[in-house]
Design an enzyme around this catalytic site. Structure first.
Site, PDB file in Angstrom:
ATOM      1  CG  ASP A 138      -2.374  -0.038   0.888  1.00  0.00           C
ATOM      2  OD1 ASP A 138      -2.790   0.752   0.041  1.00  0.00           O
ATOM      3  OD2 ASP A 138      -3.095  -0.871   1.470  1.00  0.00           O
ATOM      4  CG  ASP A 146      -5.144   4.965   0.853  1.00  0.00           C
ATOM      5  OD1 ASP A 146      -6.087   4.173   0.952  1.00  0.00           O
ATOM      6  OD2 ASP A 146      -5.059   6.037   1.498  1.00  0.00           O
ATOM      7  CD  GLU A 153      -8.919   3.861  -2.003  1.00  0.00           C
ATOM      8  OE1 GLU A 153      -9.815   3.380  -1.289  1.00  0.00           O
ATOM      9  OE2 GLU A 153      -7.985   4.553  -1.549  1.00  0.00           O
ATOM     10  CG  HIS A 207      -9.117  -2.098   3.706  1.00  0.00           C
ATOM     11  ND1 HIS A 207      -8.859  -2.072   2.356  1.00  0.00           N
ATOM     12  CD2 HIS A 207      -8.767  -0.870   4.174  1.00  0.00           C
ATOM     13  CE1 HIS A 207      -8.374  -0.891   2.021  1.00  0.00           C
ATOM     14  NE2 HIS A 207      -8.318  -0.139   3.102  1.00  0.00           N
ATOM     15  CG  ASP A 208     -11.584   1.298   3.078  1.00  0.00           C
ATOM     16  OD1 ASP A 208     -11.346   1.258   4.294  1.00  0.00           O
ATOM     17  OD2 ASP A 208     -10.836   1.855   2.256  1.00  0.00           O
TER      18      ASP A 208
END
Length: 568
Positions: free
Chosen positions: A109, A209, A263, A339-340
């Site tokens: 990430d 991210d 993202e 994860h979100d």
């Protein structure tokens, strides 16, 4: 009639990252090797053979850098160090080596829209040390009056007043996550340096991210009060973002055979094309959010009115537009959960009566679509949403911030008013520990887990799933193998059938002389499939989630959540 792409094959070039299947690991919740209740790097290494058996090619590792954990590791205080709870740099190297020994790759990430307020850059900036004064967004003003009306994704204002510096600083996320000032060339150079540092260690790429927020407009003007968070139209896809990303690409990624996944919330297909490939900013694929909004309320994700209602035709229209319209250089990061997001079988399937069938249907969709499929930990066994009975049960700062905003606005009187909503939408659902077996704490830890295990672990766990040839896990494994075996499922042109059908999602993938049909009855009621575009009486079924599907005509009645992939 279906929406038709007149090509007979995808014109894009072959790439390893297009052919890969990615498995996302949330380290804190994956596997605890030392009994302290927190998942760690040695725990992931201990389970590499499990991932190899599943057949995945890439492991995306959520942040393991040094962090005070205000946002579960997405607030980084040292990009070149490993958080003590997760282990050491030697443990990280052992994981990388274990993956590479099995011809698997590692995706890290890259969180560079913001840092932690404990990062040395911020500490120096708040003290106005020479060279660091403008590393972040600082503004003068009354300590009681933020510089503009922008809101934070975590709730409340996007500004906090720093007594040390005597100014406001910007944070689009938690107040402990100050935004880096990418207008400063020294910031961009430092970011490129840390990217290069990790690439030289042998990693295979980055997931970038919240990368569409790195460029803010001149003057930081007020945002539309009707948007959530306020100001998102101002700080998303800012005026210099292409300049910044292209510069980062040319300084770093261009020199390595790696995978880059951007993202980007608030991104249309047209915008996405500007970022991808050599004709854009050099990025490989986009992780967009448009399909994640199909079941939101009118005010967005954290609007408790209208959540959970969605129609399959609308979902198909969004998915199909992205499947078709990205163009020659375009590529998707194809996902339903991470994860979100809440658990996919609870959100898009039926986690009760048709738990196994609907989880297998979702897997079939994910692994037969155009784009690189991303499987989030636990999806392969059908992990579902948990139950959070009180505000004290929650950990996610975004969920808690949204509830506090609703309380402050007088929209709710207490948690009970939004309990059902939270149990549908919270990011915490994805962060309950991985369910390895039916022993205490689901085999995740010998200690007390950092977050409560979902109550269904005695029925839903890896040990039972891998022992049952008809399980969700084995369906994922067979789909991964099928995707690896059939180029048409990677590079084939996508054509949607029956776009207005309320229950069926059907499409074909075509590559040269190969053609595959996918039929998904995305509902809990039987329905018929009729299409003039396919006429196969004796189909060759490649995979299905009902045992007797291989003996049935494709133009027939499909049972609840039935999913079939047919070689035409």
């Amino acid at each position: 009639m279906p929406s038709v792409n007149t090509s007979t094959a995808d014109d894009g070039v072959r790439e390893w990252w297009k052919e890969a299947v990615v498995y996302q690991v949330y380290p804190r919740s994956f596997y605890d090797s030392d009994g302290d209740g927190v998942g760690d790097l040695p725990g992931i290494t201990a389970k590499v053979d499990y991932l190899d058996d599943l057949g995945v090619d890439v492991v995306w590792l959520c942040p393991v850098y040094e962090s005070p954990n205000a946002d579960n590791g997405y607030d980084i205080s040292d990009y070149r160090a490993i958080m003590d709870e997760f282990g050491t740099m030697a443990d990280w190297r052992a994981l990388l080596d274990a993956l590479h020994e099995r011809d698997m790759r590692l995706l890290m990430d890259l969180v560079v829209n913001h840092t932690s307020d404990e990062h040395e850059w911020f500490q120096k900036s708040r003290r106005r040390e020479e060279g660091y004064e403008e590393y972040y967004y600082w503004r003068n003003g009354d300590p009681d009056e933020p510089p503009n009306n922008w809101g934070s994704f975590m709730g409340g204002s996007a500004w906090s007043y720093d007594e040390t510096r005597g100014q406001w600083y910007l944070h689009l996320f938690d107040e402990k996550q100050p935004d880096l000032n990418w207008r400063n060339p020294d910031v961009r150079a430092d970011v490129a340096s840390l990217v290069e540092w990790w690439l030289e260690k042998g990693i295979d790429g980055f997931r970038l991210d919240a990368i569409n927020y790195i460029s803010k407009p001149e003057g930081l003007p007020d945002g539309d009060p009707g948007r959530s968070p306020v100001g998102v139209e101002q700080f998303s896809h800012g005026p210099h973002i292409h300049e910044y990303l292209r510069e980062l690409y040319e300084r770093t990624f261009a020199d390595y055979d790696v995978m880059t996944v951007a993202e980007m919330n608030d991104t249309s297909v047209e915008l996405a094309r500007e970022y991808l490939g050599e004709s854009g900013d050099g990025l490989d694929m986009i992780c967009h959010f448009e399909h994640m909004g199909v079941d939101t309320g009118p005010g967005g994700r954290w609007d408790p009115e209208g959540w959970g209602d969605w129609s399959l035709p609308e979902f198909k229209e969004i998915v199909s537009r992205w499947q078709r319209d990205l163009g020659e250089d375009g590529w998707n990061a194809q996902y339903l959960g991470n994860h979100d997001q809440p658990r996919i079988v609870s959100r898009f399937g039926d986690d009760q009566e048709y738990h196994a069938e609907s989880a297998k249907l979702l897997a079939t969709f994910l692994l037969t679509s155009r784009g690189t499929p991303f499987v989030y930990q636990g999806e392969e066994i059908g992990m579902s949403n948990a139950e959070f009975d009180s505000l004290a049960d929650l950990d996610d700062p975004q969920t808690i911030g949204a509830i506090e905003d609703l309380l402050d606005a007088g929209a709710i009187d207490g948690y009970e008013d939004v309990r059902e909503f939270v149990n549908y939408v919270s990011r915490d659902h994805a962060r309950t520990p991985m369910q390895w077996d039916d022993t205490e704490h689901a085999g995740f830890t010998d200690g007390d887990p950092w977050f409560a295990v979902n109550d269904d672990y005695t029925e839903v766990n890896v040990a039972d799933a891998t022992a049952d040839e008809d399980s969700i896990w084995h369906h994922y494994r067979r789909l991964v193998a099928l995707r690896h075996d059939r180029d048409v499922l990677v590079y084939g042109v996508y054509e949607l059938l029956c776009p207005d059908h309320e229950q069926l999602f059907a499409y074909t993938r075509t590559l040269d002389e190969s053609r595959v049909l996918v039929v998904l009855n995305w509902s809990d009621e039987s329905t018929s499939f009729e299409s003039d575009d396919v006429d196969v009486v004796d189909p060759s079924v490649l995979i299905s989630n009902y045992e007797d599907a291989s003996t049935r005509d494709v133009r027939r009645t499909y049972r609840p959540y039935e999913a079939v992939v047919v070689d035409l």
